[in-house]
Every structure is written in C-alpha cells, then in structure tokens.
Design a protein around this motif. Structure first.
Motif: not given
Length: 260
Positions: A173-183, A156-164, A199-207
């Motif tokens: 500070l990565l824990h601040l990314l909420e749903e985008g936080t990597p392990p 049900s979650i919209p997927r928006y991938d980002a490479r950073v 270099h990481l690939r992160l997943r968010f809901e929207r841009p």
C-alpha cells in the motif's frame, strides 16, 4: 524510426510507449553486423532487461504521448491543452525532449514567451503537432536541462521528514503515499524489527498532508517521529474509533442483521 527503436532496444516498454518497434529494429540491425558483434548484442539482451514501471505504483494514462513524441522527433511546434493544478489552458510549445522519471512521462518544452518549462504528459488532454518546424537550439543538452529543473523543483518543495514502521502486509500500500512513497519494492537491506516491520524515513511536504496520506494505511503503519505527527495520527484514530463505536441501542440489541 529503426534507429530510434534500436537505441531503445534495452528498454522495450519505453519503445512501445513511443510507438517504436524495438524487436523489429534489433532484428534488422543484427542482420547487418558481423557474427561477433551480433553475439555480443544478443548477450547483453539476454542478460539485461530494464522496466521503468514500479511494482505497486500505477502508471499514468498518457493518451497524447505518441503525438507529443512525434512533435519532438520532427521538431514541430505543438499545440496542447494542459491541465495544471489551478486551471486548464491552451498553449503552443516548442517540444525539446521527453523524460521518463520512474513510470511518469514529462515533456521539456520552450514556450513562445521564452523560457523552458516541464510538463507532465498525463496532464496533456489534447495535443496536435503543427505543420511548421521550429529551430532547435544548437547547444541544447536535455540531460543538463532536466538536472537543472530537478534541482529547482526539489529546492522549492517544503520538506517534512517522518520516521515510520510498516507491517509486511502494508508494503503493497506504500504507493498510496504519493510524494512520500519510498523506492518500491523496498530494498532487501531495509532495517526491520523482530516483528518483520520495515523501518523507513519518508519525506512529505507538510504535517497535515503527511497525516492524511499515512492514514490510508490504517493499522499497517506506525509513525515513530516526529511527536507532532504521532499526535495528529492519534487524534484522527480516536475520531475514527468514536465514529464507528457501537451505539447504546446496538449494544442492547446485538449486532445488526443483514437484510435478506
């Protein structure tokens, strides 16, 4: 209680959260077994420790967890005040099981209207186990029910991938990314460039939510892809630079002095 605590002997922090004495139960258990079994149990304990908390992500405040757990153990209906994203409501639930996902506690419960739902325990502001019991489904499988809820939730979650790429000082500070936080902490084999940036690939809901969350890391993170997210970050950075740019008067008079 001793049996429940003994089952959580390898996860003492979970036993503690649930009000169970895992070390005490282990001592009682080991006095009742033969020496070879005791030695094997101690060997595992001395070689395996599980902590569910992440390094950098704060744990939820769960003041109702003990009462919720009591209702689960005793198969009692549970009256809760639950705060969802939209409203706060009073509900009566049949609590079927507790799940610890990372450092977050969830309750899987059946409503009086029928159907199972997952509740985040930190959003239960008040909880009271009711005197009467409910009939627990004989064929209920907590692991299977949780797996089904996870599949539904992720679908049900919209997927928006980002490479950073993230600076070493920004990893905390990565824990601040909420749903985008990597392990966390980052795995040792995460690819890094010559400057040590991960270099990481992160997943968010929207841009827009991705940009809002990523801006919290300031110059410690750079968006590489997609281009539209880079544009959002660039525009926000220009706005910040304009906001904090020194005024013409300040340029003439020099930097402001601190008051004594």
């Amino acid at each position: 209680a001793d049996a429940r605590a003994a089952a959580l002997g390898a996860v003492p922090t979970v036993a503690r959260d649930l009000g169970l004495d895992a070390p005490g139960a282990e001592r009682k258990l080991l006095t009742a077994v033969d020496p070879d079994t005791e030695a094997a149990a101690r060997s595992v304990r001395d070689r395996l420790l599980i902590e569910p908390e992440d390094w950098f992500r704060p744990t939820d405040d769960v003041p109702s967890l003990l009462e919720v757990a009591r209702a689960v153990w005793e198969e009692r209906e549970l009256r809760v005040t639950y705060r969802s994203a939209r409203r706060t409501s009073d509900q009566v639930l049949q609590p079927l099981g507790l799940i610890l996902k990372g450092a977050t506690w969830y309750l899987l419960a059946r409503t009086r209207q029928g159907g199972d739902r997952v509740y985040r325990v930190s959003r239960i502001s008040e909880a009271a186990a009711l005197p009467h019991r409910f009939e627990r489904p004989g064929d209920f499988d907590l692991a299977a029910a949780w797996a089904e809820r996870k599949r539904d939730f992720l679908a049900s979650i919209p997927r928006y991938d980002a490479r950073v790429r993230v600076a070493p000082d920004g990893e905390r500070l990565l824990h601040l990314l909420e749903e985008g936080t990597p392990p966390l902490p980052l795995a040792h084999d995460v690819p890094r460039d010559d400057d040590g940036w991960a270099h990481l690939r992160l997943r968010f809901e929207r841009p827009d939510s991705a940009a809002r969350l990523l801006l919290q890391l300031g110059g410690h993170i750079e968006v590489l892809e997609p281009p539209e997210l880079r544009d959002l970050m660039s525009a926000a950075s220009r706005d910040l630079a304009a906001l904090y740019a020194p005024s013409a008067e300040a340029m003439t008079n020099g930097p402001p002095r601190l008051r004594q």
